[in-house]
Design a protein around this motif. Structure first.
Motif, mmCIF file in Angstrom:
data_model
loop_
_atom_site.group_PDB
_atom_site.id
_atom_site.type_symbol
_atom_site.label_atom_id
_atom_site.label_comp_id
_atom_site.label_asym_id
_atom_site.label_seq_id
_atom_site.Cartn_x
_atom_site.Cartn_y
_atom_site.Cartn_z
ATOM 1 N N PRO A 130 0.797 -1.241 0.000
ATOM 2 C CA PRO A 130 0.000 0.000 0.000
ATOM 3 C C PRO A 130 0.822 1.280 0.000
ATOM 4 O O PRO A 130 0.338 2.326 -0.429
ATOM 5 C CB PRO A 130 -0.825 -0.086 1.288
ATOM 6 C CG PRO A 130 -0.680 -1.448 1.810
ATOM 7 C CD PRO A 130 0.474 -2.094 1.137
ATOM 8 N N GLN A 131 2.056 1.234 0.481
ATOM 9 C CA GLN A 131 2.865 2.450 0.517
ATOM 10 C C GLN A 131 3.556 2.751 -0.810
ATOM 11 O O GLN A 131 4.166 3.800 -0.967
ATOM 12 C CB GLN A 131 3.902 2.346 1.633
ATOM 13 C CG GLN A 131 3.273 2.348 3.011
ATOM 14 C CD GLN A 131 4.296 2.225 4.114
ATOM 15 O OE1 GLN A 131 5.394 1.743 3.899
ATOM 16 N NE2 GLN A 131 3.922 2.661 5.304
ATOM 17 N N VAL A 132 3.454 1.854 -1.771
ATOM 18 C CA VAL A 132 4.090 2.054 -3.065
ATOM 19 C C VAL A 132 3.287 3.063 -3.887
ATOM 20 O O VAL A 132 2.073 2.924 -4.037
ATOM 21 C CB VAL A 132 4.201 0.712 -3.835
ATOM 22 C CG1 VAL A 132 4.604 0.934 -5.283
ATOM 23 C CG2 VAL A 132 5.176 -0.214 -3.137
ATOM 24 N N MET A 133 3.974 4.067 -4.406
ATOM 25 C CA MET A 133 3.346 5.001 -5.330
ATOM 26 C C MET A 133 3.457 4.380 -6.720
ATOM 27 O O MET A 133 4.562 4.270 -7.269
ATOM 28 C CB MET A 133 4.033 6.364 -5.284
ATOM 29 C CG MET A 133 3.794 7.107 -3.995
ATOM 30 S SD MET A 133 4.562 8.740 -3.974
ATOM 31 C CE MET A 133 3.767 9.529 -5.348
ATOM 32 N N LEU A 134 2.331 3.966 -7.265
ATOM 33 C CA LEU A 134 2.348 3.225 -8.525
ATOM 34 C C LEU A 134 2.980 4.006 -9.670
ATOM 35 O O LEU A 134 3.677 3.426 -10.494
ATOM 36 C CB LEU A 134 0.941 2.773 -8.895
ATOM 37 C CG LEU A 134 0.402 1.627 -8.046
ATOM 38 C CD1 LEU A 134 -1.042 1.322 -8.411
ATOM 39 C CD2 LEU A 134 1.253 0.387 -8.203
ATOM 40 N N SER A 135 2.767 5.302 -9.731
ATOM 41 C CA SER A 135 3.357 6.083 -10.829
ATOM 42 C C SER A 135 4.882 6.040 -10.764
ATOM 43 O O SER A 135 5.555 5.938 -11.793
ATOM 44 C CB SER A 135 2.857 7.524 -10.798
ATOM 45 O OG SER A 135 3.202 8.145 -9.572
ATOM 46 N N LYS A 136 5.449 6.081 -9.572
ATOM 47 C CA LYS A 136 6.910 6.005 -9.430
ATOM 48 C C LYS A 136 7.414 4.598 -9.715
ATOM 49 O O LYS A 136 8.463 4.420 -10.346
ATOM 50 C CB LYS A 136 7.335 6.444 -8.033
ATOM 51 C CG LYS A 136 7.140 7.921 -7.815
ATOM 52 C CD LYS A 136 7.711 8.370 -6.494
ATOM 53 C CE LYS A 136 7.371 9.835 -6.310
ATOM 54 N NZ LYS A 136 8.493 10.637 -5.967
ATOM 55 N N LEU A 137 6.673 3.577 -9.274
ATOM 56 C CA LEU A 137 7.052 2.198 -9.563
ATOM 57 C C LEU A 137 7.063 1.957 -11.070
ATOM 58 O O LEU A 137 8.012 1.396 -11.613
ATOM 59 C CB LEU A 137 6.094 1.223 -8.877
ATOM 60 C CG LEU A 137 6.244 -0.248 -9.270
ATOM 61 C CD1 LEU A 137 7.609 -0.789 -8.880
ATOM 62 C CD2 LEU A 137 5.130 -1.074 -8.659
ATOM 63 N N ILE A 138 6.021 2.406 -11.743
ATOM 64 C CA ILE A 138 5.919 2.204 -13.193
ATOM 65 C C ILE A 138 7.031 2.944 -13.926
ATOM 66 O O ILE A 138 7.655 2.402 -14.835
ATOM 67 C CB ILE A 138 4.517 2.607 -13.693
ATOM 68 C CG1 ILE A 138 3.512 1.555 -13.227
ATOM 69 C CG2 ILE A 138 4.489 2.778 -15.201
ATOM 70 C CD1 ILE A 138 2.075 1.915 -13.414
ATOM 71 N N ALA A 139 7.312 4.169 -13.511
ATOM 72 C CA ALA A 139 8.415 4.917 -14.132
ATOM 73 C C ALA A 139 9.728 4.163 -13.954
ATOM 74 O O ALA A 139 10.532 4.066 -14.892
ATOM 75 C CB ALA A 139 8.508 6.314 -13.528
ATOM 76 N N ASN A 140 9.944 3.590 -12.777
ATOM 77 C CA ASN A 140 11.167 2.837 -12.527
ATOM 78 C C ASN A 140 11.218 1.554 -13.354
ATOM 79 O O ASN A 140 12.259 1.228 -13.928
ATOM 80 C CB ASN A 140 11.294 2.536 -11.034
ATOM 81 C CG ASN A 140 12.611 1.906 -10.683
ATOM 82 O OD1 ASN A 140 12.668 0.755 -10.270
ATOM 83 N ND2 ASN A 140 13.703 2.655 -10.840
ATOM 84 N N LEU A 141 10.098 0.835 -13.448
ATOM 85 C CA LEU A 141 10.057 -0.383 -14.262
ATOM 86 C C LEU A 141 10.389 -0.079 -15.722
ATOM 87 O O LEU A 141 11.168 -0.798 -16.354
ATOM 88 C CB LEU A 141 8.677 -1.038 -14.172
ATOM 89 C CG LEU A 141 8.317 -1.735 -12.860
ATOM 90 C CD1 LEU A 141 6.833 -2.077 -12.830
ATOM 91 C CD2 LEU A 141 9.166 -2.979 -12.663
ATOM 92 N N LYS A 142 9.809 1.000 -16.247
ATOM 93 C CA LYS A 142 10.049 1.353 -17.642
ATOM 94 C C LYS A 142 11.485 1.816 -17.870
ATOM 95 O O LYS A 142 12.120 1.416 -18.848
ATOM 96 C CB LYS A 142 9.057 2.439 -18.085
ATOM 97 C CG LYS A 142 7.642 1.920 -18.218
ATOM 98 C CD LYS A 142 6.653 3.017 -18.487
ATOM 99 C CE LYS A 142 6.798 3.561 -19.877
ATOM 100 N NZ LYS A 142 5.778 4.550 -20.202
ATOM 101 N N THR A 143 12.005 2.626 -16.963
ATOM 102 C CA THR A 143 13.364 3.145 -17.116
ATOM 103 C C THR A 143 14.397 2.028 -17.038
ATOM 104 O O THR A 143 15.280 1.919 -17.899
ATOM 105 C CB THR A 143 13.656 4.201 -16.018
ATOM 106 O OG1 THR A 143 12.715 5.265 -16.152
ATOM 107 C CG2 THR A 143 15.065 4.742 -16.131
#
Length: 157
Positions: free
Chosen positions: A72-85
């Motif tokens: 729940p503490q994960v900010m999905l937009s930041k996780l997705i940006a990291n996965l893509k990068t």
């Protein structure tokens, strides 16, 4: 779903799942089986660093699907940006000659993505469950149990 399927944090009980789709730049058909296998490893390792888990993964020549569980503490937009990068950088490093046959841009993915939350029950089942809770104001003195949609087993807390 039983209570054992929930994750427990310090102050929370949860099960958060999301379906994510990444599409290649210009929708070029650059993903082959070797790249797909490498992407799975990259996504598994990256998600582990975020205290998340890759539940399912697959793709076609121009896009990939990830089914993930996250905290729940994960900010999905930041996780997705990291996965893509991370995936773009590592795939371009490992498969540069292959990717240059399609385009010379320093990117693997489009700037956008698809994400959808998912779970064990439908929105309609949840609405029905919430609407039929034994609220004190409307059921004063009555102790009938709430209607339970399939898949929900009591209070996970």
């Amino acid at each position: 779903m039983t209570q054992s399927n929930y994750n427990k944090g310090f102050r929370s009980v949860y099960r958060l799942t999301a379906h994510i789709v990444f599409v290649t730049k210009y929708r070029k058909q650059v993903i082959n089986s070797a790249i797909l296998q490498r992407l799975q490893i990259i996504f598994e390792q990256t998600l582990e660093k975020w205290d998340c888990r890759l539940v399912e993964f697959n793709g076609e020549s121009d896009h990939v699907h990830l089914l993930i569980e996250y905290h729940p503490q994960v900010m999905l937009s930041k996780l997705i940006a990291n996965l893509k990068t991370v995936s773009s950088r590592l795939i371009r490093r490992d498969f540069l000659a292959h990717l240059q046959r399609f385009h010379h841009k320093p990117a693997l993915w489009t700037g956008s993505y698809f994400i959808s939350s998912c779970g064990g029950v439908t929105v309609e089942q949840l609405k029905h469950y919430v609407q039929h809770q034994d609220s004190p104001s409307s059921f004063a003195g009555q102790h009938s149990p709430p209607v339970n949609p399939s898949g929900l087993t009591g209070d996970p807390c």
